[in-house]
Design an enzyme around this catalytic site. Structure first.
Site, PDB file in Angstrom:
ATOM      1  N   VAL A  70       0.870  -1.178   0.000  1.00  0.00           N
ATOM      2  CA  VAL A  70       0.000   0.000   0.000  1.00  0.00           C
ATOM      3  C   VAL A  70       0.904   1.224   0.000  1.00  0.00           C
ATOM      4  O   VAL A  70       2.098   1.126   0.293  1.00  0.00           O
ATOM      5  CB  VAL A  70      -0.948   0.043   1.228  1.00  0.00           C
ATOM      6  N   SER A  71       0.339   2.363  -0.333  1.00  0.00           N
ATOM      7  CA  SER A  71       1.154   3.576  -0.443  1.00  0.00           C
ATOM      8  C   SER A  71       1.384   4.278   0.891  1.00  0.00           C
ATOM      9  O   SER A  71       2.434   4.884   1.105  1.00  0.00           O
ATOM     10  CB  SER A  71       0.498   4.559  -1.421  1.00  0.00           C
ATOM     11  N   PHE A  72       0.389   4.186   1.806  1.00  0.00           N
ATOM     12  CA  PHE A  72       0.471   4.954   3.040  1.00  0.00           C
ATOM     13  C   PHE A  72       0.156   4.095   4.263  1.00  0.00           C
ATOM     14  O   PHE A  72      -0.538   3.079   4.170  1.00  0.00           O
ATOM     15  CB  PHE A  72      -0.512   6.130   2.996  1.00  0.00           C
TER      16      PHE A  72
END
Length: 213
Positions: A70-72
Site C-alpha cells: 500500500v502507499s500509506f
C-alpha cells in the site's frame, strides 16, 4: 529435441551467486565449480553448476512469494486484506508461501522488500510471485517487469485480473505521481505534503461525482 543447457559468463554468474569474478576464477582452479571453455578459451558456467551452488536442485525447491503493498500507513487495513487474499489463494492451490510486504509508492523502486524480492528472483530462488493486483508490484512498466521475472524462471500470478477503465487508471496514476513528488519535495510527514495530496484527491472526487450526475 535436445535442450541445450544455458551457459553463463563469469560476470553473469557472479551477479547471480553474489560473489566476485575473481572468486569464481579461484573456485574453478580449486575444483569447487565446474566451468567449461569456449573455443576462444573463455570460461563459462553451466546453469546446473549455479543451481548446485545455490542449493536449487529442482523447481519444487524454489519459493512461492506473496507480495502486498500500500502507499500509506493509513492503508494498513487494505494491506492486511491483500495478505489474507494471497494466503487464501495459496491455500486453495496447496502452496506454502512467504509473504513480503511494503508501505510505499509504486513508483519507489527502493522499497525494502521489493528490492529483496528482485534479488531473490535474480538468484533464481523464486518460482512464483502472487499479487492481488498488477500495480501492487509496480505502478508503471508491469509488462516489462513480468518479462524480466520470466527470464529468471519466475511466474507472476495475479489474483484479481479485473481491468480498470482508462479513466480510473489515469486518476490513480495522477494521485500516485503527485504523492510521490510531493513527498520528495516536502517530506512524507510534512503539512504541505498532506495538504497537497488531500486537495488533489478532493478535486478528483468532485470531478468524478460531476461526471456521474
Amino acid at each position: 529435441m535436445m535442450i541445450m543447457e544455458r551457459h553463463y559468463t563469469l560476470k553473469e554468474a557472479s551477479k547471480i551467486l553474489g560473489v566476485s569474478i575473481k572468486t569464481l576464477q579461484r573456485w574453478d582452479k580449486a575444483g569447487k565449480i565446474k566451468c567449461i571453455r569456449t573455443l576462444g578459451g573463455k570460461r563459462r558456467v553451466p546453469e546446473s553448476e549455479i543451481k548446485r551452488i545455490l542449493g536449487i536442485k529442482d523447481k519444487e525447491q524454489r519459493k512461492i512469494i506473496g507480495y502486498a503493498r500500500v502507499s500509506f500507513n493509513a492503508q494498513k487495513d487494505d494491506l492486511e486484506r491483500q495478505i489474507q487474499l494471497i494466503k487464501s489463494y495459496a491455500e486453495e492451490n496447496g502452496w506454502d508461501i512467504q509473504i513480503l510486504k511494503d508501505i510505499g509508492s509504486g513508483l519507489n523502486e527502493k522499497r525494502k522488500n521489493y528490492k529483496k524480492l528482485l534479488k531473490m528472483v535474480m538468484n533464481r530462488k523464486v518460482e512464483k510471485v502472487i499479487i492481488a493486483y498488477p500495480d501492487r508490484l509496480t505502478r508503471f512498466g508491469f509488462e516489462t517487469l513480468k518479462e524480466f521475472f520470466k527470464s529468471y524462471g519466475t511466474e507472476i500470478v495475479i489474483i484479481n485480473k479485473k481491468h480498470k477503465t482508462p479513466q480510473e487508471e489515469l486518476v490513480e496514476d495522477l494521485i500516485t505521481i503527485v504523492s510521490h513528488f510531493a513527498g520528495k519535495l516536502y517530506g512524507m510527514h510534512s503539512h504541505k505534503y498532506k495538504k497537497l495530496t488531500k486537495t488533489v484527491k478532493e478535486i478528483v472526487r468532485e470531478e468524478d461525482a460531476k461526471e456521474k450526475e
